[in-house]
Design an enzyme around this catalytic site. Structure first.
Site, PDB file in Angstrom:
ATOM      1  N   THR A 302     -36.888  -0.450  30.628  1.00  8.77           N
ATOM      2  CA  THR A 302     -37.657   0.011  31.568  1.00  8.77           C
ATOM      3  C   THR A 302     -37.703  -0.173  32.118  1.00  8.77           C
ATOM      4  O   THR A 302     -38.665   0.279  33.361  1.00  8.77           O
ATOM      5  CB  THR A 302     -38.951  -1.953  30.712  1.00  8.77           C
ATOM      6  OG1 THR A 302     -38.100  -2.427  30.144  1.00  8.77           O
ATOM      7  CG2 THR A 302     -40.262  -1.453  31.109  1.00  8.77           C
ATOM      8  N   TYR A 425     -39.439  -6.296  -6.181  1.00 11.64           N
ATOM      9  CA  TYR A 425     -39.378  -5.001  -6.846  1.00 11.64           C
ATOM     10  C   TYR A 425     -40.333  -4.612  -7.087  1.00 11.64           C
ATOM     11  O   TYR A 425     -40.061  -3.288  -7.225  1.00 11.64           O
ATOM     12  CB  TYR A 425     -38.838  -5.984  -8.607  1.00 11.64           C
ATOM     13  CG  TYR A 425     -39.871  -6.795  -9.430  1.00 11.64           C
ATOM     14  CD1 TYR A 425     -40.655  -5.351  -9.828  1.00 11.64           C
ATOM     15  CD2 TYR A 425     -39.673  -7.619  -9.584  1.00 11.64           C
ATOM     16  CE1 TYR A 425     -41.862  -6.037 -10.846  1.00 11.64           C
ATOM     17  CE2 TYR A 425     -40.130  -8.174  -9.842  1.00 11.64           C
ATOM     18  CZ  TYR A 425     -41.736  -7.896 -10.830  1.00 11.64           C
ATOM     19  OH  TYR A 425     -42.290  -8.605 -11.268  1.00 11.64           O
TER      20      TYR A 425
HETATM   21  C1  LIG Z   1     -42.302  -0.974  26.481  1.00 15.08           C
HETATM   22  C2  LIG Z   1     -41.023  -1.232  26.178  1.00 15.08           C
HETATM   23  C3  LIG Z   1     -41.140  -2.949  25.095  1.00 15.08           C
HETATM   24  C4  LIG Z   1     -42.381  -2.729  24.257  1.00 15.08           C
HETATM   25  O1  LIG Z   1     -43.324  -2.305  23.834  1.00 15.08           O
HETATM   26  P1  LIG Z   1     -44.901  -2.134  24.533  1.00 15.08           P
HETATM   27  O2  LIG Z   1     -45.675  -1.427  23.442  1.00 15.08           O
HETATM   28  O3  LIG Z   1     -45.322  -2.424  25.794  1.00 15.08           O
HETATM   29  O4  LIG Z   1     -45.383  -3.257  22.819  1.00 15.08           O
HETATM   30  C5  LIG Z   1     -39.946  -3.077  24.534  1.00 15.08           C
HETATM   31  N1  LIG Z   1     -38.813  -2.797  25.401  1.00 15.08           N
HETATM   32  C6  LIG Z   1     -38.278  -1.529  25.651  1.00 15.08           C
HETATM   33  C7  LIG Z   1     -37.104  -1.062  26.003  1.00 15.08           C
HETATM   34  C8  LIG Z   1     -39.619  -0.630  26.236  1.00 15.08           C
HETATM   35  O5  LIG Z   1     -39.512  -0.079  27.313  1.00 15.08           O
END
Ligand SMILES: *Cc1c(COP(=O)(O)O)cnc(C)c1O
Length: 646
Positions: A302, A425
């Protein structure tokens, strides 16, 4: 995967455009969606009488209700227009947001008017099927066998991560449950508790098949943690990189596994999980007899967009299996960069060889000649994705789809039985039938996933995007390449740029070198400054001027986001960045955190070099203005305030 061979696609024709260039078409289609829906209503049992007459509609209260409706919408619109963030513009370079596809916005609105609920197919006969198809599109992109895999839409990456950990947790307790069940026990051939806690995903899923054949599965399932809860600490450790998204902390909390059972894997100088340290940590856990609940690798972190070495994680798992007889679940958090897997696939959904890929990129104009992407190890990571047990990916990030659209893909659909709430199933049979026949079935998505009621409109939006923009280098590949190209050019310009001189003070701009994907982290630095605290203050202040925090989002010239690269998350690795910027090692040791501006470059409209060059020129003017503004403020504050001396 119909339509995937269609290679004629223009990137600009996918979006409404920064100046609403496709306004006429968009309006026409929106009008089409609305009028189709209205015809649908009026055509439903035309013999039914009108229940509201013209006279009714002229009654004062009736008119008043409509006027108030309009008035409230006026208010809402003006609020939205003044405060919303202009994702569509290349002046926005911050979070993973950009313009969204016209087709998805239209499909969303079109479907939304019918208000389908994908919790159960009886409330969403069409969109449940679209969700299953869209999920399989993603499985196919990751290289899963679509006959045996399963994917669906979630509200986002967070919930997809929860679900990945949910299946991993339930899977881990199945062998333990079997050991407690008088008849199932016999199938385990006297395994020790330790062996039961370290079985491979596939061998547990094979046991499920046997249990089903013997009619024992449901009874045993109730003896897994979903029925009996978990003994504290018994299921071992979740290994996630230090660079993790905080949804992993929430997941351990919610699933009752405990945040203390997270082992954070240190990152290397590329901000990726340090493969050697991961190896040592895993080996030492195995030596201590500690089970590994799951290992998470991140594809596109992120904060820096780093792509973990997935191939090494997979290799390490095989090694642990052969050396120690110990296996573990592997989940990939590819919320951010997952869609980039499309960039490696050809018209027949084959993963392209590295040399051929780079050649095709350049011969076919996916990338300009001066941009070479990806690095070979990034390529290997994407190639290895099909070995992971499950993958999180966010259509509402690099899929260019409106919120709320995340997704999870699972390599082996048998795993769903561990979390589903109906007889095992039935589900498989029904899933098959709903894909193959026109006859309506009642697929109960809500009983096999984390969420319950959910918008069928989202499924329509994702499905429609995948039909128009194939998940290969010609479709999503071209769109995503535009952002990667722009990111590369931006870093190059930053590296070559002359310092800004303002009121005789000199400021440089610098970027973190060679990101794995299209996240650009950059910062300003006053050339004479050697104090890291002051440096961080400078960039924090610039962030405030270039973000919603400035209070004039719509009027602001440029918008970005920011983050701190700190010791807690990255160890001493940001020290390199500090030293490159001219700070001493001891400054880093003192502060252990560096504040950077952070821009996910997703825009599709700067892929033309000339457009980009003029954009950059404008951007440097803006930066100069912002620095000037900052210095003016500093000067104002440092002047003695005469009124205080009362
Ligand atoms: C954005 C992000 C998330 C969370 O996703 P959301 O759609 O905001 O809930 C989790 N992991 C990573 C690496 C991200 O970039």
């Amino acid at each position: 995967m119909n339509n995937f061979k269609n290679s004629k696609m223009n990137v600009d024709a996918l979006f409404l455009g920064p100046k609403s260039e496709n306004a006429v078409f968009f309006k026409e289609m929106m009008e089409y969606a609305v009028s189709e829906h209205m015809h649908w209503r009026s055509g439903y049992h035309p013999e039914d009488p009108d229940l509201i007459s013209t006279v009714d509609r002229y009654a004062p209260e009736y008119r008043d209700t409509l006027y108030r409706t309009e008035g409230i919408l006026n208010q809402l619109s003006s609020k939205l227009k003044t405060t919303s963030v202009p994702w569509f513009s290349p002046r926005y370079m911050g979070h993973m947001n950009a313009d969204t596809f016209m087709i998805s916005n239209l499909a969303y609105v079109m479907a939304m008017m019918y208000n389908p609920n994908n919790c159960a197919q009886e409330s969403s006969p069409t969109t449940t099927v679209l969700e299953i198809e869209a999920g399989l599109d993603l499985c196919g992109m990751f290289g899963y066998d679509v006959q045996n895999s399963w994917g669906h839409i979630t509200s986002g990456g967070t919930v997809a991560n929860y679900e990945g950990l949910w299946v991993a947790r339930n899977l881990k307790t199945l062998p333990l449950a079997m050991a407690k069940h008088p008849q199932a026990q016999a199938l385990l051939s006297d395994k020790s508790d330790h062996a039961l806690l370290n079985m491979s995903t596939v061998s547990i899923l094979d046991l499920i098949d046997v249990l089903k054949k013997q009619g024992l599965f449901e009874a045993v399932r109730e003896m897994t943690c979903r029925g009996e809860g978990i003994e504290q600490g018994k299921l071992g450790k979740l290994l996630v990189p230090q660079s993790k998204h905080y949804s992993w902390l929430k997941a351990m909390d919610i699933l009752g596994l405990g945040q203390q059972n997270i082992v954070q894997l240190p990152v290397d100088e590329n901000y990726r999980t340090d493969v050697n340290q991961m190896r040592q940590i895993i080996f030492s856990l195995i030596e201590q007899g500690e089970p590994i609940l799951a290992v998470v690798a991140v594809v596109g972190t992120t904060e820096t967009g780093a792509i973990d070495n997935v191939a090494e994680v997979i290799k390490l798992r095989s090694e642990c299996e052969t050396r120690f007889g110990v296996s573990f679940y592997v989940h990939i958090d590819a919320a951010y960069a997952g869609y980039a897997c499309a960039m490696f696939r050809d018209e027949n959904n084959q993963f392209i060889d590295y040399e051929a890929l780079i050649q095709r990129y350049h011969n076919e104009g996916v990338f300009p000649p001066d941009v070479v992407w990806p690095k070979p190890d990034v390529y290997e990571s994407f190639k290895a994705l099909n070995q992971a047990d499950s993958i999180t990916v966010d259509p509402h990030k690099v899929g260019f789809i409106p919120y709320a659209a995340g997704a999870i893909c699972m390599k082996d659909k048998r795993i769903v039985d561990l979390i589903s709430y109906h007889a095992a199933y039935v589900f498989e049979e029904v899933q098959e039938k709903s894909r193959k026949s026109d006859k309506q079935q009642n697929v109960l998505l809500g009983s096999s996933i984390m969420e319950g009621s959910k918008a069928g409109a989202t499924a329509a939006a994702v499905w429609a995007a995948h039909r128009l923009v194939p998940l290969n280098l010609w479709g999503y590949g071209k769109v995503i390449a535009a952002g990667v190209t722009t990111a590369n050019w931006l870093i190059e310009k930053i590296n070559l740029s002359q310092p800004f001189v303002i009121d005789n003070r000199e400021f440089e701009i610098m970027a973190m070198p060679s990101p794995d994907f299209h996240m650009v982290n950059f910062m300003f630095k006053e050339s004479s400054n050697t104090c890291l605290v002051k440096q961080n203050q400078l960039n924090k202040r610039i962030y405030e001027l270039c973000s919603y925090a400035a209070g004039r989002t719509y009027a602001n010239d440029f918008l970005t986001s920011s983050t701190s690269l700190s010791y807690e998350e990255y160890g001493d690795n940001p020290k390199n960045l500090c030293c490159d910027a001219g700070f001493s090692e001891s400054e880093w040791d003192k502060v252990r955190s560096i504040y950077v501006l952070r821009a996910a470059i997703m825009t599709h409209c700067l892929r033309d070099k000339q457009h980009f060059d003029s954009y950059w020129e404008e951007l440097t003017n803006i930066f100069e203005d912002k620095l000037q503004q900052l210095i003016d403020e500093e000067n104002k504050h440092s002047q003695p305030n005469q009124k205080v001396s009362i």
